[in-house]
Design an enzyme around this catalytic site. Sequence first.
Site, mmCIF file in Angstrom:
data_model
loop_
_atom_site.group_PDB
_atom_site.id
_atom_site.type_symbol
_atom_site.label_atom_id
_atom_site.label_comp_id
_atom_site.label_asym_id
_atom_site.label_seq_id
_atom_site.Cartn_x
_atom_site.Cartn_y
_atom_site.Cartn_z
ATOM 1 C CB CYS A 268 -2.568 -5.835 4.264
ATOM 2 S SG CYS A 268 -1.538 -5.108 4.202
ATOM 3 C CD GLU A 293 -5.692 -8.306 -1.131
ATOM 4 O OE1 GLU A 293 -5.817 -8.074 0.276
ATOM 5 O OE2 GLU A 293 -5.237 -9.462 -1.667
ATOM 6 C CB CYS A 387 -5.782 -11.071 13.546
ATOM 7 S SG CYS A 387 -5.754 -12.871 12.328
HETATM 8 C C1 LIG Z 1 -5.127 -9.733 7.090
HETATM 9 S S1 LIG Z 1 -5.840 -9.267 5.613
HETATM 10 C C2 LIG Z 1 -6.371 -8.165 5.721
HETATM 11 C C3 LIG Z 1 -7.889 -7.546 6.169
HETATM 12 C C4 LIG Z 1 -8.476 -6.810 6.167
HETATM 13 N N1 LIG Z 1 -8.001 -5.826 6.543
HETATM 14 C C5 LIG Z 1 -9.455 -6.641 6.317
HETATM 15 O O1 LIG Z 1 -9.831 -6.476 7.529
HETATM 16 O O2 LIG Z 1 -11.104 -7.183 5.449
HETATM 17 C C6 LIG Z 1 -4.270 -9.219 4.884
HETATM 18 C C7 LIG Z 1 -4.190 -8.864 3.232
HETATM 19 O O3 LIG Z 1 -3.270 -7.872 2.453
HETATM 20 C C8 LIG Z 1 -3.018 -8.922 1.771
HETATM 21 N N2 LIG Z 1 -1.857 -8.440 1.250
HETATM 22 C C9 LIG Z 1 -0.686 -9.506 1.679
HETATM 23 N N3 LIG Z 1 0.351 -8.608 0.828
HETATM 24 C C10 LIG Z 1 0.288 -7.309 0.178
HETATM 25 C C11 LIG Z 1 0.935 -6.738 -1.260
HETATM 26 N N4 LIG Z 1 1.768 -6.304 -0.094
HETATM 27 N N5 LIG Z 1 -0.242 -5.851 -1.470
HETATM 28 C C12 LIG Z 1 -1.234 -6.029 -0.961
HETATM 29 N N6 LIG Z 1 -1.933 -7.019 -0.698
HETATM 30 C C13 LIG Z 1 -1.275 -7.538 0.202
HETATM 31 C C14 LIG Z 1 -3.783 -9.970 1.410
HETATM 32 O O4 LIG Z 1 -3.938 -10.662 0.012
HETATM 33 C C15 LIG Z 1 -5.155 -10.216 2.426
HETATM 34 O O5 LIG Z 1 -5.622 -9.828 1.840
#
Ligand SMILES: C[S@@+](CC[C@H](N)C(=O)[O-])C[C@H]1O[C@@H](n2cnc3c(N)ncnc32)[C@H](O)[C@@H]1O
Length: 451
Positions: A268, A293, A387
């Site tokens: 993610c 992502e 978070c």
């Molecule tokens: C909490 S944020 C991650 C922050 C990132 N790890 C950082 O430190 O910059 C969650 C991310 O996961 C992505 N996401 C959500 N569901 C997902 C999936 N099934 N597969 C891939 N990415 C996903 C969202 O679009 C979002 O950008």
Amino acid sequence: MSIDPAREASLDVLRAVRVDDAYANLALPIILRNRGLSGRDAAFTTELAYGALRWQGLYDAILAQCVSRDWEDVDPMTKDILRLGVHQLLGMRVPTHAAVDSTCNLAKGAGSPGGAKARAGFVNAVLRKVTERNLDQWIEYLGVDGDSEQQLAIRWSHPAWIVRALAQALGEKRSELGDLLEADNVPAKPSLVARPGRISLDEMLAIPGVEAGRWSPLAGTLVEGIPESLEEIRTGSVGVQDEGSQLVTLALSRAPITSHTNRWLDMCAGPGGKAAVLDGLAQQVGARLVAVEQHPHRAKLVSNTLGLETTAEVLTGDSAQHEWSGEFDRVLVDVPCTGLGALRRRPESRWRRKISDVSGLAPAQRSLLNAAVKAVAPGGVVAYVTCSPHFAETELVVQDICKAHPELTILDAPALLPEVTDASRGKFVQLWPHRHGTDAMFLALLQRSAE
Ligand SMILES: C[S@@+](CC[C@H](N)C(=O)[O-])C[C@H]1O[C@@H](n2cnc3c(N)ncnc32)[C@H](O)[C@@H]1O
């Protein structure tokens, strides 16, 4: 009548949040630019708009005592104007006459000219009543100076369901609840990361205005100026990243493993803050990162954050649906969550979040962690990160997945962060704004058996 542009801009921010569902931190710079505000005016606008949003719960409780009708019947724009007035009076120490007069002028200039005079008269009368007490006296008058969850919710301006969830997450440290809620109202200074392989900590600390961070061996704090003005931020060797995010990423890189695929995975990744740290750490040990992502525009952000020197591969797709086959030594799954651990960063988010968001996010959190278990090699380690400290997004998800996967062992994650004190929630890491000055990041490290 003259309307102060900084106060008008603050009202624009509140309107954008209320009407357009905007994020205040994204709307604010656009509004400042459109109105040509900078320097002290921009700082005043920021403090006024963010303060009125953060403290809305307490201010509404005070205002409800000062209106002769039901507070709920007051029109939304007048409520916004009154909240800005109260923050000047009780939160910013603007002299009374300046706060009242300028807010009345704002009321005269806002909305249709027809009702403007009446609105200004109403605002004037209500704010005069607010001035009869200072903040401490209002808190006493409202009877919210005690320690019950209901009192703390109003005193520190949080929705009651969030206060209940935070109390549960604190567990035996429940006595710290007031400190935690108070810390959520204190804006965080920008925390910086020296991205491994791109700049050393010493080089980052030599940048004027940057001081050492508190816990992370990669961290600095920007005590003067704004991040965008730093060349190192523009070139990407330094990033803006909470120390909590740095620490959970470092813990994953330090976990003992017995697999040797030399491939790491961030499932993610958007916008790429943790991926950039993982990428540098992976290269130091000859491993290669894959960063996934789901949303194309966020995948682009990941590529930008990783920069040109990276050896990482960025994929756009759904990590939960992908057919993984145990090919990674280290897997980070930083799932989408309610963000209840980062309320100090987004002044309006506590009011926008709903209790139903917690159950709404649960299936995605579980399917992503399940997919991570499929992606990790025998002997490798998964880091489950949120978070949010909410029990249902943290321990409950991990317990459920571990029940279904007897091949997983929960590692002692706090032991991998010896530089941090008081961060254990059993075998999990739990950081707290009031205790560590970080976001309330949660980390579980799960090792797949080598068999
Ligand atoms: C909490 S944020 C991650 C922050 C990132 N790890 C950082 O430190 O910059 C969650 C991310 O996961 C992505 N996401 C959500 N569901 C997902 C999936 N099934 N597969 C891939 N990415 C996903 C969202 O679009 C979002 O950008």
